[in-house]
Design a protein around this motif. Sequence first.
Motif, PDB file in Angstrom:
ATOM      1  N   GLU A   1       0.848  -1.195   0.000  1.00  0.00           N
ATOM      2  CA  GLU A   1       0.000   0.000   0.000  1.00  0.00           C
ATOM      3  C   GLU A   1       0.881   1.241   0.000  1.00  0.00           C
ATOM      4  O   GLU A   1       1.844   1.320   0.756  1.00  0.00           O
ATOM      5  N   ARG A   2       0.543   2.184  -0.846  1.00  0.00           N
ATOM      6  CA  ARG A   2       1.288   3.439  -0.901  1.00  0.00           C
ATOM      7  C   ARG A   2       0.311   4.575  -1.197  1.00  0.00           C
ATOM      8  O   ARG A   2      -0.834   4.351  -1.616  1.00  0.00           O
ATOM      9  N   THR A   3       0.777   5.790  -0.992  1.00  0.00           N
ATOM     10  CA  THR A   3      -0.021   6.974  -1.339  1.00  0.00           C
ATOM     11  C   THR A   3       0.826   7.911  -2.195  1.00  0.00           C
ATOM     12  O   THR A   3       2.053   7.913  -2.108  1.00  0.00           O
ATOM     13  N   PHE A   4       0.149   8.660  -3.028  1.00  0.00           N
ATOM     14  CA  PHE A   4       0.808   9.747  -3.746  1.00  0.00           C
ATOM     15  C   PHE A   4      -0.219  10.854  -3.939  1.00  0.00           C
ATOM     16  O   PHE A   4      -1.428  10.643  -3.768  1.00  0.00           O
ATOM     17  N   LYS A   5       0.266  12.035  -4.261  1.00  0.00           N
ATOM     18  CA  LYS A   5      -0.621  13.180  -4.447  1.00  0.00           C
ATOM     19  C   LYS A   5      -0.623  13.616  -5.900  1.00  0.00           C
ATOM     20  O   LYS A   5       0.415  13.612  -6.563  1.00  0.00           O
ATOM     21  N   VAL A   6      -1.801  13.973  -6.358  1.00  0.00           N
ATOM     22  CA  VAL A   6      -1.960  14.554  -7.688  1.00  0.00           C
ATOM     23  C   VAL A   6      -2.330  16.025  -7.508  1.00  0.00           C
ATOM     24  O   VAL A   6      -3.221  16.353  -6.719  1.00  0.00           O
TER      25      VAL A   6
ATOM     26  N   TYR B   1      -5.232  -1.797  -7.172  1.00  0.00           N
ATOM     27  CA  TYR B   1      -6.515  -1.331  -6.651  1.00  0.00           C
ATOM     28  C   TYR B   1      -6.368   0.102  -6.141  1.00  0.00           C
ATOM     29  O   TYR B   1      -5.293   0.496  -5.671  1.00  0.00           O
ATOM     30  N   PHE B   2      -7.467   0.846  -6.191  1.00  0.00           N
ATOM     31  CA  PHE B   2      -7.549   2.088  -5.435  1.00  0.00           C
ATOM     32  C   PHE B   2      -8.224   1.782  -4.106  1.00  0.00           C
ATOM     33  O   PHE B   2      -9.198   1.033  -4.041  1.00  0.00           O
ATOM     34  N   LEU B   3      -7.703   2.392  -3.044  1.00  0.00           N
ATOM     35  CA  LEU B   3      -8.174   2.124  -1.693  1.00  0.00           C
ATOM     36  C   LEU B   3      -8.890   3.348  -1.134  1.00  0.00           C
ATOM     37  O   LEU B   3      -8.649   4.483  -1.555  1.00  0.00           O
TER      38      LEU B   3
ATOM     39  N   ASP C   1     -10.893  -4.806   2.888  1.00  0.00           N
ATOM     40  CA  ASP C   1     -12.025  -3.963   3.269  1.00  0.00           C
ATOM     41  C   ASP C   1     -11.859  -2.534   2.784  1.00  0.00           C
ATOM     42  O   ASP C   1     -12.824  -1.766   2.784  1.00  0.00           O
ATOM     43  N   ARG C   2     -10.658  -2.181   2.401  1.00  0.00           N
ATOM     44  CA  ARG C   2     -10.416  -0.818   1.908  1.00  0.00           C
ATOM     45  C   ARG C   2     -10.384  -0.738   0.391  1.00  0.00           C
ATOM     46  O   ARG C   2     -10.226   0.352  -0.169  1.00  0.00           O
TER      47      ARG C   2
ATOM     48  N   ILE D   1      -3.303   3.699  -3.048  1.00  0.00           N
ATOM     49  CA  ILE D   1      -3.201   2.638  -4.048  1.00  0.00           C
ATOM     50  C   ILE D   1      -2.621   1.384  -3.412  1.00  0.00           C
ATOM     51  O   ILE D   1      -1.769   1.449  -2.520  1.00  0.00           O
ATOM     52  N   GLY D   2      -3.097   0.242  -3.856  1.00  0.00           N
ATOM     53  CA  GLY D   2      -2.585  -1.033  -3.376  1.00  0.00           C
ATOM     54  C   GLY D   2      -2.314  -1.972  -4.535  1.00  0.00           C
ATOM     55  O   GLY D   2      -3.001  -1.925  -5.554  1.00  0.00           O
ATOM     56  N   ILE D   3      -1.293  -2.806  -4.375  1.00  0.00           N
ATOM     57  CA  ILE D   3      -0.982  -3.829  -5.368  1.00  0.00           C
ATOM     58  C   ILE D   3      -0.869  -5.160  -4.637  1.00  0.00           C
ATOM     59  O   ILE D   3      -0.194  -5.254  -3.601  1.00  0.00           O
ATOM     60  N   LYS D   4      -1.520  -6.186  -5.162  1.00  0.00           N
ATOM     61  CA  LYS D   4      -1.519  -7.494  -4.512  1.00  0.00           C
ATOM     62  C   LYS D   4      -0.931  -8.544  -5.453  1.00  0.00           C
ATOM     63  O   LYS D   4      -1.246  -8.572  -6.649  1.00  0.00           O
TER      64      LYS D   4
END
Length: 203
Positions: free
Chosen positions: A68-73, A112-114, A125-126, A168-171
């Motif tokens: 799971e990571r975050t970034f800003k647009v 995925y978007f979380l 769940d997210r 964002i998440g990648i599985k």
Amino acid sequence: MSLKKQFAVALASVGLGAALIGGGTFAYFNATTEIKDNTFAAGTMKIGAQPASQVFNVNNLKPGDWMERTFKVKNEGSLDVNQLLMSLQYSIHDEGGNQANPEELADNLKVYFLSSDNSAVPFDDRIILNSHNGKTLKQLKDGGQLDISSWGTIWRDLKPNANEEIYIGIKFLEDGKDQNRFQGDSVNLTFNLEGKQGAGERR
């Protein structure tokens, strides 16, 4: 007919022809004015991302792992960003060259978007439950896109100079079979973000 009468008839014919050719012109008064300095300037669409590189840098993955990571647009243009789409490009390193189809690894990594980055809530769940959400790397490379703006009430038009944080998440998917063929393999990818304007409006 005398020569004098013939000459008079000829003059009359010439006068009638000139009147027909002239289309019945007449004298008139008129006045003019002008409306100056009308301008039409197009707005700009420009987005930026922070960080601009290495949102993910993960080693020693195994099937079933997730990241799971975050970034800003940021909207760096002058128009609202109404829709934000994501696709990607990647290259795969097949360690040992033992895969008949190296693209298979890209079919086992799903993006995925979380709804948040709250680690107290289980990953699954997210995941935002939406038909537009959840695509493999291969699907996103082959023309598929993740539509961030399909979140409905979560997404709003991104105003100029505003930021939006994206979770964002990648599985690494488990396929229920022996996945030893992926050992040592790796993927290097680039996310491509596209912002689009909203519908035209009366101005």
